[in-house]
Design an enzyme around this catalytic site. Structure first.
Site, PDB file in Angstrom:
ATOM      1  N   LYS A  91      -5.389  -4.854  -4.165  1.00  0.00           N
ATOM      2  CA  LYS A  91      -4.060  -4.994  -4.775  1.00  0.00           C
ATOM      3  C   LYS A  91      -3.155  -5.867  -3.911  1.00  0.00           C
ATOM      4  O   LYS A  91      -2.491  -6.777  -4.404  1.00  0.00           O
ATOM      5  CB  LYS A  91      -3.405  -3.614  -4.928  1.00  0.00           C
ATOM      6  CG  LYS A  91      -1.911  -3.677  -5.223  1.00  0.00           C
ATOM      7  CD  LYS A  91      -1.283  -2.318  -5.335  1.00  0.00           C
ATOM      8  CE  LYS A  91      -0.627  -1.819  -4.093  1.00  0.00           C
ATOM      9  NZ  LYS A  91       0.709  -2.334  -3.787  1.00  0.00           N
ATOM     10  N   ASN A  92      -3.139  -5.584  -2.616  1.00  0.00           N
ATOM     11  CA  ASN A  92      -2.176  -6.279  -1.755  1.00  0.00           C
ATOM     12  C   ASN A  92      -2.520  -7.741  -1.522  1.00  0.00           C
ATOM     13  O   ASN A  92      -1.745  -8.470  -0.911  1.00  0.00           O
ATOM     14  CB  ASN A  92      -2.037  -5.546  -0.413  1.00  0.00           C
ATOM     15  CG  ASN A  92      -1.274  -4.246  -0.572  1.00  0.00           C
ATOM     16  OD1 ASN A  92      -0.731  -3.974  -1.647  1.00  0.00           O
ATOM     17  ND2 ASN A  92      -1.241  -3.442   0.468  1.00  0.00           N
ATOM     18  N   ARG A 141      13.517  -0.496   2.402  1.00  0.00           N
ATOM     19  CA  ARG A 141      12.539  -1.565   2.582  1.00  0.00           C
ATOM     20  C   ARG A 141      13.295  -2.873   2.608  1.00  0.00           C
ATOM     21  O   ARG A 141      13.386  -3.580   1.611  1.00  0.00           O
ATOM     22  CB  ARG A 141      11.533  -1.519   1.430  1.00  0.00           C
ATOM     23  CG  ARG A 141      10.101  -1.552   1.943  1.00  0.00           C
ATOM     24  CD  ARG A 141       9.159  -1.176   0.877  1.00  0.00           C
ATOM     25  NE  ARG A 141       7.829  -1.668   1.184  1.00  0.00           N
ATOM     26  CZ  ARG A 141       6.768  -1.361   0.498  1.00  0.00           C
ATOM     27  NH1 ARG A 141       6.882  -0.571  -0.553  1.00  0.00           N
ATOM     28  NH2 ARG A 141       5.588  -1.838   0.817  1.00  0.00           N
ATOM     29  N   ASP A 144      -0.936   2.260   5.284  1.00  0.00           N
ATOM     30  CA  ASP A 144      -1.448   2.641   3.965  1.00  0.00           C
ATOM     31  C   ASP A 144      -2.626   3.610   4.034  1.00  0.00           C
ATOM     32  O   ASP A 144      -2.965   4.260   3.047  1.00  0.00           O
ATOM     33  CB  ASP A 144      -1.887   1.388   3.185  1.00  0.00           C
ATOM     34  CG  ASP A 144      -0.701   0.623   2.627  1.00  0.00           C
ATOM     35  OD1 ASP A 144       0.439   1.099   2.774  1.00  0.00           O
ATOM     36  OD2 ASP A 144      -0.909  -0.457   2.042  1.00  0.00           O
ATOM     37  N   CYS A 183      13.175   2.147  -1.884  1.00  0.00           N
ATOM     38  CA  CYS A 183      11.970   2.567  -2.587  1.00  0.00           C
ATOM     39  C   CYS A 183      11.465   3.861  -2.023  1.00  0.00           C
ATOM     40  O   CYS A 183      12.054   4.424  -1.105  1.00  0.00           O
ATOM     41  CB  CYS A 183      10.899   1.512  -2.514  1.00  0.00           C
ATOM     42  SG  CYS A 183       9.949   1.595  -1.015  1.00  0.00           S
ATOM     43  N   ARG A 234      -0.902   2.425  -9.855  1.00  0.00           N
ATOM     44  CA  ARG A 234      -0.340   1.171  -9.331  1.00  0.00           C
ATOM     45  C   ARG A 234      -1.332   0.472  -8.413  1.00  0.00           C
ATOM     46  O   ARG A 234      -1.326  -0.752  -8.311  1.00  0.00           O
ATOM     47  CB  ARG A 234       0.941   1.452  -8.523  1.00  0.00           C
ATOM     48  CG  ARG A 234       2.154   1.836  -9.355  1.00  0.00           C
ATOM     49  CD  ARG A 234       3.386   1.956  -8.468  1.00  0.00           C
ATOM     50  NE  ARG A 234       3.336   0.928  -7.452  1.00  0.00           N
ATOM     51  CZ  ARG A 234       3.573   1.114  -6.153  1.00  0.00           C
ATOM     52  NH1 ARG A 234       3.926   2.295  -5.703  1.00  0.00           N
ATOM     53  NH2 ARG A 234       3.478   0.126  -5.294  1.00  0.00           N
TER      54      ARG A 234
END
Ligand code: UD1
Length: 417
Positions: A20-21, A118, A303, A113, A395
């Protein structure tokens, strides 16, 4: 919600999704290129869907064929509407590419967030160094580059992943050379640079803390395979670890896993890495993961902290976590506590006393990685866990429930509320 019946013992083989990133900055980069980009191994995620909507809104044509995403780049608008910006915090990564492609960009500030404040100050100050004028009034960012983007020397106060990506995207077609000191070194930065260079860019030093970017006139879209998702891989590894499992992951990049191996080895798992595969065999009872300090790459990634905390929750002994990247990144500790985990959080430190077993409970995912961590813990828990807020998980994970089922877990998705 996810309904998970534990305990489970994971066995079998599974392929790991694309990252994803990496996908999100790659989609932003596609905006800079003339013609067509084909991204292979592109995961089906709600965040990716939002990035596609942003590209379509800006004028690109996007088409998905399985895990291939085809982007025909064109730009007819330089503004991202508020609902799309708010849908995904990382939409800020479109800023650099839009400013470079159109000479102007308008988007609303992404705001706070779930991981705490952030800030985007580094994104903005470094783009200003490249000649982008930015007005921040009324909750909107209005950017213009009256003289075009100019190469410059930029030293980042912190190696922010997002700020480095925005700078690279702005600088790749700038006039002159840009030097980024204290750049982020994450593998996703390397993936972005590899794509840009294949499109005609001249970015040197990816993976190092100093990047040199010689601006080029044009970029042309190309085919690119998104790198494997190292965080999805570590999530499945943690799931195997807490369940006394033995699983093999396919399509991993083992070099990216190295900075995350310590807690698995500390807790008694046996990890074997062969080419693009990784096998993990867990002991009957895990030991503690001991000390985890989250750091920029090649340190231990923030993460991966939540999933590894689920391991610590059932590892015999004491483990200590220090979260150095995001302020509000222990929200999963509350859900773990409801399942019987012994966790004390004070500021950026969490102390976990491993318990013999957890008990299924009603818990809520407060954020993406925390939600996945609760899923992991539920596999080690006796009885049923009802996990709500699974939209957070979608997500970033392509069918986590299905993946765990494939490995023998009893997980189902339910519409109940
Ligand atoms: C990215 C990842 C996210 C991951 C994080 C750390 C994406 C889409 N997101 O987020 O999943 O958790 O890297 O690996 O790839 N900071 C500032 N000012 C700024 C920018 C950042 O102070 O302008 C601070 C942040 O508050 C945070 C730290 O820098 O404390 C790290 O942020 P950063 O590396 O920018 O993370 P993201 O790019 O937001």
């Amino acid at each position: 919600m996810f309904i998970i019946d534990g305990p489970a013992e994971l066995r079998g083989e599974i392929s790991v999704q694309g990252a994803k990133n990496s996908t999100l900055p790659l989609l932003s980069a596609a905006l800079l290129c003339k013609g067509q980009t084909v991204l292979h191994n592109c995961p089906e995620l709600s965040d990716v869907n939002i990035a596609v909507k942003i590209l379509e809104h800006l004028g690109c044509r996007c088409r998905r064929e399985g895990h291939d995403l085809i982007v025909d780049s064109a730009i007819t608008s330089c503004e991202i509407p508020e609902d799309l910006m708010r849908g995904m915090r990382s939409s800020i990564v479109f800023l650099g590419a839009m400013a470079a492609r159109c000479g102007r960009a308008r988007l609303c500030s992404p705001g706070g967030c779930e991981l705490g404040p952030r800030p985007i100050d580094l994104h903005l100050s470094s783009l200003r160094r490249l000649g982008v004028e930015i007005d921040e009034s009324g909750g909107w960012l209005t950017c213009t580059a009256p003289q075009g983007i100019q190469g410059a020397y930029v030293s980042l106060a912190f190696p922010s992943v997002g700020a480095t990506e925005n700078l690279i995207l702005a600088a790749v077609c700038a006039k002159g050379t840009t030097i980024i000191a204290n750049a982020a070194r994450e593998p996703e930065i390397c993936d972005l640079c590899e794509y840009l260079n294949r499109c005609g860019g001249r970015v040197y030093g990816a993976g190092e803390s100093c990047l040199i970017i010689d601006g080029v006139k044009e970029l042309f879209g190309c085919e690119h395979r998104v790198m494997p998702d190292r965080i999805a891989a570590v999530t499945y590894m943690a799931a195997a670890a807490v369940s006394g499992g033995n699983i093999t992951l396919r399509d991993v990049d083992n070099t990216h896993i190295l900075p995350m191996l310590a807690p698995f080895e500390e807790s008694g798992c046996e990890v074997r890495q062969m080419g693009g595969c990784l096998n993990i065999m867990a002991p009957r009872r895990l030991g503690p993961v001991k000390h985890i300090r989250t750091m920029p790459y090649p340190g231990f990634p923030t993460d991966a902290q939540p999933a590894v905390m689920s391991m610590a929750a059932v590892g015999q002994g004491t483990s200590v976590f220090v979260e150095n990247i995001f302020e509000n990144r222990y929200r999963h500790a509350q859900g773990l506590g409801r399942m019987g985990a012994q966790i004390k959080v004070e500021g950026k430190v969490a102390v976990v006393e491993g318990v013999e077993s957890l008990t299924g409970a009603a818990v809520e995912a407060a954020d993406l990685r925390g939600g996945a961590a609760l899923c992991v813990a539920a596999l080690a828990a006796e009885g049923r866990t009802r996990l709500t807020g699974e939209a957070h998980i979608r997500r970033g994970y392509e069918d986590l429930a299905g993946g765990l089922r494939e490995l023998g877990a009893r997980v189902r998705e339910s519409e109940e509320s």
